[in-house]
Design a protein around this motif. Structure first.
Motif, PDB file in Angstrom:
ATOM      1  N   SER A   1      -1.519   4.810 -23.907  1.00 37.07           N
ATOM      2  CA  SER A   1      -2.686   5.208 -24.688  1.00 37.07           C
ATOM      3  C   SER A   1      -2.468   6.441 -25.541  1.00 37.07           C
ATOM      4  O   SER A   1      -2.420   6.368 -26.767  1.00 37.07           O
ATOM      5  CB  SER A   1      -3.871   5.442 -23.743  1.00 37.07           C
TER       6      SER A   1
ATOM      7  N   ILE B   1      -1.962   6.514 -29.860  1.00 35.73           N
ATOM      8  CA  ILE B   1      -2.902   6.927 -30.895  1.00 35.73           C
ATOM      9  C   ILE B   1      -2.368   8.137 -31.650  1.00 35.73           C
ATOM     10  O   ILE B   1      -2.636   8.302 -32.847  1.00 35.73           O
ATOM     11  CB  ILE B   1      -4.300   7.223 -30.304  1.00 35.73           C
TER      12      ILE B   1
ATOM     13  N   SER C   1      -2.184   8.126 -35.662  1.00 32.78           N
ATOM     14  CA  SER C   1      -2.840   9.124 -36.516  1.00 32.78           C
ATOM     15  C   SER C   1      -1.832   9.877 -37.370  1.00 32.78           C
ATOM     16  O   SER C   1      -2.097  10.177 -38.537  1.00 32.78           O
ATOM     17  CB  SER C   1      -3.664  10.092 -35.676  1.00 32.78           C
TER      18      SER C   1
ATOM     19  N   THR D   1      -9.128   9.089 -38.061  1.00 35.25           N
ATOM     20  CA  THR D   1      -8.408   7.922 -37.531  1.00 35.25           C
ATOM     21  C   THR D   1      -8.707   7.735 -36.056  1.00 35.25           C
ATOM     22  O   THR D   1      -8.968   6.616 -35.596  1.00 35.25           O
ATOM     23  CB  THR D   1      -6.888   8.094 -37.730  1.00 35.25           C
ATOM     24  N   GLY D   2      -8.690   8.847 -35.310  1.00 34.85           N
ATOM     25  CA  GLY D   2      -8.962   8.780 -33.873  1.00 34.85           C
ATOM     26  C   GLY D   2     -10.341   8.250 -33.562  1.00 34.85           C
ATOM     27  O   GLY D   2     -10.517   7.433 -32.639  1.00 34.85           O
TER      28      GLY D   2
ATOM     29  N   MET E   1     -10.480   4.375 -34.448  1.00 32.35           N
ATOM     30  CA  MET E   1      -9.713   3.557 -33.515  1.00 32.35           C
ATOM     31  C   MET E   1     -10.324   3.576 -32.115  1.00 32.35           C
ATOM     32  O   MET E   1     -10.322   2.566 -31.411  1.00 32.35           O
ATOM     33  CB  MET E   1      -8.261   4.044 -33.463  1.00 32.35           C
ATOM     34  N   ALA E   2     -10.880   4.736 -31.706  1.00 31.71           N
ATOM     35  CA  ALA E   2     -11.524   4.823 -30.391  1.00 31.71           C
ATOM     36  C   ALA E   2     -12.755   3.931 -30.326  1.00 31.71           C
ATOM     37  O   ALA E   2     -13.038   3.317 -29.288  1.00 31.71           O
ATOM     38  CB  ALA E   2     -11.893   6.272 -30.088  1.00 31.71           C
TER      39      ALA E   2
ATOM     40  N   PHE F   1      -1.822   0.096 -31.293  1.00 35.74           N
ATOM     41  CA  PHE F   1      -3.191  -0.177 -30.860  1.00 35.74           C
ATOM     42  C   PHE F   1      -3.232  -1.312 -29.853  1.00 35.74           C
ATOM     43  O   PHE F   1      -3.959  -1.245 -28.848  1.00 35.74           O
ATOM     44  CB  PHE F   1      -4.069  -0.502 -32.072  1.00 35.74           C
TER      45      PHE F   1
ATOM     46  N   SER G   1      -2.284  -0.087 -26.450  1.00 34.23           N
ATOM     47  CA  SER G   1      -3.371   0.622 -25.777  1.00 34.23           C
ATOM     48  C   SER G   1      -4.364  -0.357 -25.160  1.00 34.23           C
ATOM     49  O   SER G   1      -4.887  -0.125 -24.056  1.00 34.23           O
ATOM     50  CB  SER G   1      -4.094   1.538 -26.771  1.00 34.23           C
TER      51      SER G   1
ATOM     52  N   PHE H   1      -8.254   8.819 -25.429  1.00 32.44           N
ATOM     53  CA  PHE H   1      -7.639   8.173 -26.593  1.00 32.44           C
ATOM     54  C   PHE H   1      -8.049   8.902 -27.874  1.00 32.44           C
ATOM     55  O   PHE H   1      -7.211   9.179 -28.742  1.00 32.44           O
ATOM     56  CB  PHE H   1      -8.100   6.708 -26.622  1.00 32.44           C
TER      57      PHE H   1
ATOM     58  N   SER I   1      -5.587  11.851 -30.538  1.00 33.34           N
ATOM     59  CA  SER I   1      -5.269  11.583 -31.945  1.00 33.34           C
ATOM     60  C   SER I   1      -4.987  12.863 -32.721  1.00 33.34           C
ATOM     61  O   SER I   1      -4.312  12.830 -33.749  1.00 33.34           O
ATOM     62  CB  SER I   1      -6.412  10.816 -32.618  1.00 33.34           C
TER      63      SER I   1
END
Length: 571
Positions: free
Chosen positions: A176, A180, A184, A198-199, A202-203, A477, A480, A511, A515
Motif C-alpha cells: 500500500s 501510492i 504520486s 493524487t493521494g 486514489m484513496a 494501484f 494496493s 494510503f 502519497s
C-alpha cells in the motif's frame, strides 16, 4: 529515524537479503519441481482449461471464479516490480540478471502450485460466510505437534498467527504505502499534479473498491488486469520494434555472460556473477511473490470442489507476471540501450558515493578498479571531511559515484542556482546539506526513471513516458487493491471478521497520507515482513510434501473417473 532505517537494513541483510534465504526459496521450488515431476510444464494446458471454466460445477463453493482469483492474485504481483524492479535488476547485475529472474519464475510456478493447493484445501469460512483462507489456515490445522497421551502442542496455531501478523504489516509495507508514494511521485513528475491531490483521488477510489470486499475487488481486477497488461504490452512492443536491430543482440546478451558477469560497457562499470545472480533472483521473487504465501489468500476464495485445480490455476501467475511481463520490460531496456547510457539527472543523496581520488573511464586500469569497488571485491578509499563547493563546482580532487556509475559534469545547486559552501561527507556518504541543495550531472539511472527513458526510444517518442507513468499508476494501484484483501483475511484470522472494516478504514487513511510523506522506513519494514511470511510458509510446504503428492494423486484419480474420455498428463 536514520538509526531505525540502518537497523532494519542490517537485519534484512541477515535474513531476506542473505544467500541462505535465496537458496531456501529456490531450493523449495527445485525440490517440488523434481519431486512432482515438473508440474509447471505437465499441467500448464490443463490449467488454462480450468481458468476457462471447463470443469466448473454449480455446487462449487467460494466467492470468486477461477479467472477472478487469478486476476486478483496477479493484481497483487503485477506492480512496481515489473517496471522499476526489472530496471533495478539490470542496472545492478546487467543483462544476465534477466535470466536468473526467469529461472526463479519457472521454479516459482511450482511453488505457487503447491502453496495454493494446500491453502485452498484447508480454507475456512468466517462468521459472515466469506472464505477465509491462506497459509495460516493450513498451518493451524496441519502443523501442530503431537506427543504422548494424545496431547498436541499448538505450534501451527502460533506459526499461523506469526504469518498473519507479518501479512498485515506487509499489506502496508509492500502492498500500500510505497505503492501510492510511487504513483504520486510519477504523476507529479509527468503531469505536475500535486502529491496530496493524487493521494486524495486514489484513496477515494480505493475505498469504493475495498469496502465492498472480495466480490467487488474481483469484479474490478478481472477487468483492470487484462486492460493494463495489454496497454503495457503495446507500449513495450513499440520500443522493441523501433529498435529492431538490437533484438537479437539483446536476447543473446542475457545468456552470453551468464556465469562470468557483464563487462564494463558505456557508463555501466560491470557486474560480476554474484551481483547478476543475486539481483535477478531477488527481483524475480519480489515480482511474483512465489513462496511468500500472499497469492494463496486470493486463490483460496475461488469456487472449486478440488484444491488441486486452483493450485494449477496458480501455475499461470508467475508465468504471466515474470516470464511474460518482466521479460518484456527487460527486452525494452536492453534493446533501447539506455541501461548503459549516462543521462542528465538529479542525484539521489542515498545513491551518491564520494571517492578520495580522481578516476577516469578512459583508463582501463581505473575502470577495473571501479568495477571491483562496486562489486565489493576490492573497495577504494572513501572521502571523509568537508567537501568545498564554489559556484557549483567541486574544489576537491575527488570522484563522484552515482547509481553505480562514474558521474560526470557534476554541479551542485541551491534552489536552482550554483552553490558555494561546504558539505559534510562521512565515509563517502553525504550526511548533511543546506536546504534545497542538490547534485546534478550525467550518470546511469535506475528503477522507474530508467524504464521511462527506455520507453521514450520508440515510435511514440517522448509520449512513451506517459505510458510508463499510467502503467505504473495502474500496476501500483492494483497491487494496493489485492493487498488490502490479503490484510483483511489476516485480520480475520487474528481477531475475527468484525474487525475487518476497521482495518480497511485504517488502510485507506494510511494510503492517503503516504502519497505525500517519506515511506523509506516502510519499505525497509516490508523487506523484513516478506521474509517473515515466506519462512514459515516454506517450512510448512516442505513438511507437508507427502500430503501434497497424495492430494494430487487423488485429484487425477477422481478426474479420470468423472472425465474418462479426457486426456490427462498423468498415467
Amino acid at each position: 529515524m536514520q538509526q531505525i532505517n540502518d537497523f532494519l537494513t542490517t537485519l534484512h541483510n541477515y535474513i531476506g537479503g542473505n544467500y541462505w534465504f535465496i537458496f531456501l526459496l529456490l531450493g523449495t521450488g527445485t525440490f517440488f519441481t523434481v519431486y512432482l515431476r515438473f508440474p509447471q510444464i505437465r499441467y500448464f494446458r490443463h490449467a488454462i482449461k480450468i481458468v476457462k471454466g471447463k470443469y466448473d460445477k454449480s455446487t462449487d463453493k467460494g466467492d470468486t471464479s477461477h479467472f477472478q482469483a487469478l486476476a486478483t492474485a496477479l493484481s497483487g504481483t503485477v506492480g512496481t516490480g515489473n517496471i522499476a524492479g526489472v530496471a533495478l535488476a539490470v542496472h545492478l547485475g546487467g543483462p544476465a540478471a534477466i535470466f536468473w529472474m526467469l529461472l526463479t519464475a519457472f521454479l516459482g510456478m511450482c511453488t505457487k502450485f503447491v502453496e495454493v493447493t494446500l491453502s485452498h484445501k484447508y480454507r475456512d469460512f468466517d462468521e459472515k460466510g466469506m472464505v477465509a483462507g491462506g497459509p495460516m489456515y493450513y498451518m493451524k490445522k496441519r502443523l501442530n505437534i503431537s506427543i504422548k497421551n494424545g496431547y498436541r502442542i499448538k505450534t501451527g496455531y502460533w506459526m499461523g498467527g506469526f504469518f498473519a501478523v507479518a501479512t498485515v504489516l506487509s499489506s502496508f509495507g509492500s502492498g500500500s504505502l510505497p505503492q501510492i508514494n510511487s504513483i504520486s511521485n510519477s504523476v507529479f513528475a509527468t503531469f505536475g499534479i500535486k502529491h496530496v491531490i493524487t493521494g486524495a483521488i486514489m484513496a477515494f477510489f480505493l475505498a469504493l473498491i475495498i469496502i465492498g470486499g472480495i466480490k467487488r475487488i474481483a469484479k474490478v481486477t478481472e477487468r483492470l488486469v487484462p486492460f493494463m497488461a495489454i496497454f503495457y504490452f503495446v507500449g513495450a512492443l513499440a520500443v522493441i520494434l523501433f529498435n529492431y536491430q538490437n533484438i537479437i543482440p539483446s536476447f543473446a546478451s542475457i545468456f552470453l555472460d551468464l556465469f562470468t558477469g557483464t563487462a564494463a560497457t558505456g557508463g555501466f562499470l560491470g557486474a560480476g556473477f554474484a551481483f547478476a545472480f543475486n539481483q535477478g533472483v531477488n527481483r524475480g521473487l519480489f515480482s511474483n511473490e512465489s513462496g511468500q504465501g500472499s497469492a494463496p489468500i486470493a486463490h483460496a476464495a475461488a469456487k472449486a470442489h478440488e484444491p488441486v485445480s486452483e493450485g494449477m490455476v496458480a501455475i499461470l501467475e508467475p508465468f504471466i507476471d515474470t516470464i511474460i511481463i518482466c521479460f518484456l520490460t527487460g527486452l525494452v531496456l536492453l534493446s533501447s540501450g539506455v541501461w548503459k547510457e549516462k543521462l542528465p539527472n538529479q542525484f539521489q543523496k542515498t545513491d551518491i558515493e564520494v571517492l578520495t581520488a580522481h578516476y577516469s573511464e578512459n583508463k582501463p586500469s581505473d575502470v577495473s578498479r571501479l568495477e571491483n569497488h562496486l562489486n565489493q571485491t576490492a573497495r577504494l578509499p572513501l572521502f571523509s571531511g568537508k567537501l568545498d563547493i564554489k559556484d557549483g563546482q567541486l574544489q576537491e580532487n575527488v570522484s563522484i559515484i552515482h547509481a553505480r556509475s562514474l558521474a560526470s559534469e557534476v554541479v551542485v545547486l541551491e534552489s536552482g542556482q550554483p552553490f558555494t559552501g561546504r558539505i559534510d561527507v562521512v565515509n563517502g556518504k553525504v550526511t548533511t546539506t543546506p536546504y534545497n541543495v542538490t547534485f546534478r550531472g550525467n550518470s546511469l539511472i535506475h528503477s522507474a526513471p530508467l524504464t521511462t527513458a527506455a520507453f521514450s526510444k520508440s515510435f511514440f517518442g517522448d509520449f512513451g513516458k506517459y505510458i510508463v507513468s499510467i502503467g505504473l499508476l495502474l500496476f501500483a494501484f492494483s497491487t494496493s487493491i489485492a493487498w488490502s484483501y490479503y490484510g483483511d483475511r489476516a485480520v480475520t484470522y487474528l481477531f475475527g471478521a468484525n474487525y475487518v472494516l476497521i482495518y480497511r478504514i485504517v488502510f485507506v487513511i494510511a494510503f492517503f497520507f503516504a502519497s505525500f510523506t517519506d515511506t523509506t522506513i516502510i519499505w525497509n519494514v516490508s523487506l523484513l515482513t516478506v521474509a517473515f511470511m515466506a519462512i514459515p510458509n516454506l517450512f510448512g510446504l516442505l513438511v507437508l510434501h507427502r500430503e501434497v503428492k497424495s492430494t494430487i494423486k487423488d485429484y487425477w484419480k477422481g478426474f479420470r473417473q468423472e472425465y474418462p474420455d479426457e486426456k490427462t498428463p498423468e498415467k
